[in-house]
Design an enzyme around this catalytic site. Structure first.
Site, PDB file in Angstrom:
ATOM      1  CG  ASP A  80      44.951  64.993  40.698  1.00 26.61           C
ATOM      2  OD1 ASP A  80      45.803  64.103  40.546  1.00 26.61           O
ATOM      3  OD2 ASP A  80      44.458  65.285  41.802  1.00 26.61           O
ATOM      4  CE  LYS A  81      45.020  57.236  39.628  1.00 31.17           C
ATOM      5  NZ  LYS A  81      45.596  56.836  40.913  1.00 31.17           N
ATOM      6  CG  HIS A  82      40.138  60.467  43.135  1.00 33.62           C
ATOM      7  ND1 HIS A  82      40.748  60.894  44.296  1.00 33.62           N
ATOM      8  CD2 HIS A  82      39.195  59.576  43.506  1.00 33.62           C
ATOM      9  CE1 HIS A  82      40.184  60.297  45.315  1.00 33.62           C
ATOM     10  NE2 HIS A  82      39.239  59.483  44.878  1.00 33.62           N
ATOM     11  CB  SER A  83      42.550  55.522  42.219  1.00 33.25           C
ATOM     12  OG  SER A  83      42.175  54.278  42.760  1.00 33.25           O
ATOM     13  CB  THR A 120      48.867  58.235  47.508  1.00 35.92           C
ATOM     14  OG1 THR A 120      48.084  57.495  46.573  1.00 35.92           O
ATOM     15  CG2 THR A 120      50.092  58.752  46.814  1.00 35.92           C
ATOM     16  NE  ARG A 168      29.969  59.663  53.044  1.00 34.90           N
ATOM     17  CZ  ARG A 168      30.854  59.701  52.039  1.00 34.90           C
ATOM     18  NH1 ARG A 168      31.618  60.752  51.866  1.00 34.90           N
ATOM     19  NH2 ARG A 168      30.936  58.694  51.208  1.00 34.90           N
ATOM     20  CB  SER A 183      33.378  62.733  49.596  1.00 35.12           C
ATOM     21  OG  SER A 183      34.629  62.495  50.166  1.00 35.12           O
ATOM     22  CE  LYS A 187      38.136  64.321  49.284  1.00 34.89           C
ATOM     23  NZ  LYS A 187      38.106  63.161  50.138  1.00 34.89           N
ATOM     24  CE  LYS A 188      41.473  64.579  43.711  1.00 31.50           C
ATOM     25  NZ  LYS A 188      42.924  64.385  43.636  1.00 31.50           N
TER      26      LYS A 188
HETATM   27  N1  URA Z   1      37.202  58.657  48.993  1.00 30.11           N
HETATM   28  C1  URA Z   1      36.809  59.888  49.383  1.00 30.11           C
HETATM   29  O1  URA Z   1      37.590  60.845  49.394  1.00 30.11           O
HETATM   30  N2  URA Z   1      35.511  60.054  49.745  1.00 30.11           N
HETATM   31  C2  URA Z   1      34.614  59.065  49.741  1.00 30.11           C
HETATM   32  O2  URA Z   1      33.476  59.286  50.066  1.00 30.11           O
HETATM   33  C3  URA Z   1      35.050  57.768  49.345  1.00 30.11           C
HETATM   34  C4  URA Z   1      36.347  57.608  48.972  1.00 30.11           C
END
Ligand code: URA
Length: 451
Positions: A80-83, A120, A168, A183, A187-188
């Site tokens: 996967d990729k996360h931005s 997305t 937050r 955070s 999830k990843k």
């Molecule tokens: N995206 C997230 O999922 N968590 C954060 O804390 C900031 C950006």
């Protein structure tokens, strides 16, 4: 330890144990600690930070607060990729089908837009019929069959993050490196991936405005993901100009589709894809890093060549359509919508007032315009208007003559569209000498292969 002791320990700069973080996360999910104590602890973390071991303990406890995925043995690596989010940042949309076409499995769990950064899921949901809430079994079956799926977080996926992120957001504790790290990575890691590319955006339209803070976040996520057994690269990439030629949910889907069609019908370096040079570069770099991280290419040059050969073929476009159809999209209605000039009630053009070279297009102004037209959210519970946004953006480095189109605004009514167009004029700078854009990759933070 009880919640007051956790708060006092962090307030005074102390360190909590793995067991404390597990107990805290359990209490958050079970609702046995009040919001005011969770918020106080978050604020203490915001000011005092977390040690690496604490960040890892919090992340793993969050990951384990809900369902985690495992994948059947298969020759296709799960990646996967996360931005961290930007304006016009549609990279995930062409990247997921490209990766599937390259022989990866991509279980992409994505987010929604917040503030000026797009999401997305909101983009995909602008496609007629396209669903982003899939039952976990359907999500897994789609990834196995199609090679990719892009879905949202469900109630049982990292429930601790849903609660903590909402608090937050309401307490000014989002911009904390260890809290962002836990955070995102919780999830990843729950996706069960073996390799990951992190795209940490840096610039005036990003969370992280300067290289120091973007680098600190990139290092933090890279170290932790690698320690958790996920082969990871972190890129710090520029977020000063919008990516691609459009910003706004539907307009970015259209931009993506046109990019994939142009790639399918042309060769690398052709004029057909010139307006998407930044998007192309980001997509190619992310995919190439994943090929290298998973040992499917020896070095980056070889990896880029493989990626370009696949990108400039009909395959990613075919997988894109198949992914959308499997997620419920009505492809005939999608084609009809693509054939329309706009889905919004009003369109207004912005023109150059002088001859010259485009030296700037301020992504923050563009992002604020899209958000204020209704295309983004101020609060997590806001709804979005998928039709609005900005398209046909000229790119920095292009030559323009007085009267040439710089961009178009798609708005919900004449008054707001006119006001947005007047604001958009201020996003552009036109100079007398050509500025060659530096390219989006600012920093490759770590090329670390674990295991
Ligand atoms: N995206 C997230 O999922 N968590 C954060 O804390 C900031 C950006």
């Amino acid at each position: 330890m009880n919640a007051l002791a956790w708060i006092e320990t962090k307030r005074d700069g102390g360190v909590l144990s793995d067991a404390d973080w597990r107990a805290f996360v359990r209490a958050v999910v079970e609702g046995t600690v009040p919001d005011y104590q969770i918020s106080a602890l978050l604020m203490a973390v915001y000011f005092r930070g977390l040690s690496e071991a604490e960040t890892a303990a919090l992340t793993l406890a969050m990951r384990d607060s809900g369902r985690t995925f495992t994948w059947p043995g298969d020759s296709r690596p799960v990646v996967d990729k996360h931005s961290t989010g930007g304006v016009g940042d549609k990279v995930s949309l062409p990247l997921a089908p490209l990766l599937a076409a390259l022989g990866f499995r991509v279980p992409m769990i994505s987010g929604r837009s917040l503030g000026i950064t797009g999401g997305t899921l909101d983009k995909l949901e602008s496609i007629p019929g396209c669903r982003t809430r899939l039952p976990p079994e359907a999500f897994q079956a789609q990834v196995q069959e199609v090679g990719c799926a892009i879905v949202g977080q469900t109630e049982d996926l990292v429930p601790a993050d849903r609660k903590l992120y909402a608090l937050r957001d309401a307490t000014g504790t989002v911009p904390s490196v260890p809290l962002i790290t836990s955070s995102i990575l919780s999830k990843k890691l729950a996706e069960g991936i073996e390799a990951l590319v992190l795209d940490v955006k840096c610039g005036r339209a990003a969370f992280m405005r300067d290289l120091d803070s973007a680098g600190a976040l990139a290092h933090s996520m890279l170290r932790l993901a690698t320690a958790c057994g996920v082969r990871t690269t972190a890129l710090v990439t520029a977020m000063d100009h919008p990516i691609g030629r459009a910003a706004g949910n539907w307009l970015e889907v259209k931009d993506t589709h046109e990019f994939l069609v142009a790639c399918a019908e042309s060769r690398p370096g052709s004029d057909r894809t010139a307006g998407w040079n930044d998007l192309e570069r980001l997509v190619v770099e992310c995919a190439a890093h994943l090929l290298r991280l998973t040992g499917r290419a020896g070095g980056m040059d070889e990896a880029r060549e493989q990626v370009r050969a696949c990108l400039y073929s009909p395959e990613p476009l075919r997988v894109w359509r198949r992914m959308l159809a499997t997620q419920g999209a009505d492809l005939d209605a999608f084609e009809r919508a693509l054939g329309r000039d706009t889905l919004a009630p009003c369109v207004r053009e912005v023109h150059a007032v002088e001859d010259g070279w485009v030296t700037d297009c301020d992504a923050r102004i563009v992002g604020e315009i899209v958000r204020d037209l209704g295309g983004g959210r101020r609060k997590a519970e806001d709804s979005v208007d998928a039709r609005v946004g900005v398209d046909r953006l000229v790119k920095v480095g292009e030559k323009v003559h007085r009267g040439d189109l710089l961009a178009r605004v798609h708005g919900p009514d004449a008054e707001r569209t006119r006001a947005a167009a007047a604001r958009l004029e201020k996003a552009f700078r036109i100079g007398t000498s050509r500025l060659h854009p530096a390219g989006p990759i600012l920093w490759e933070v770590g090329v670390t292969v674990s295991r």
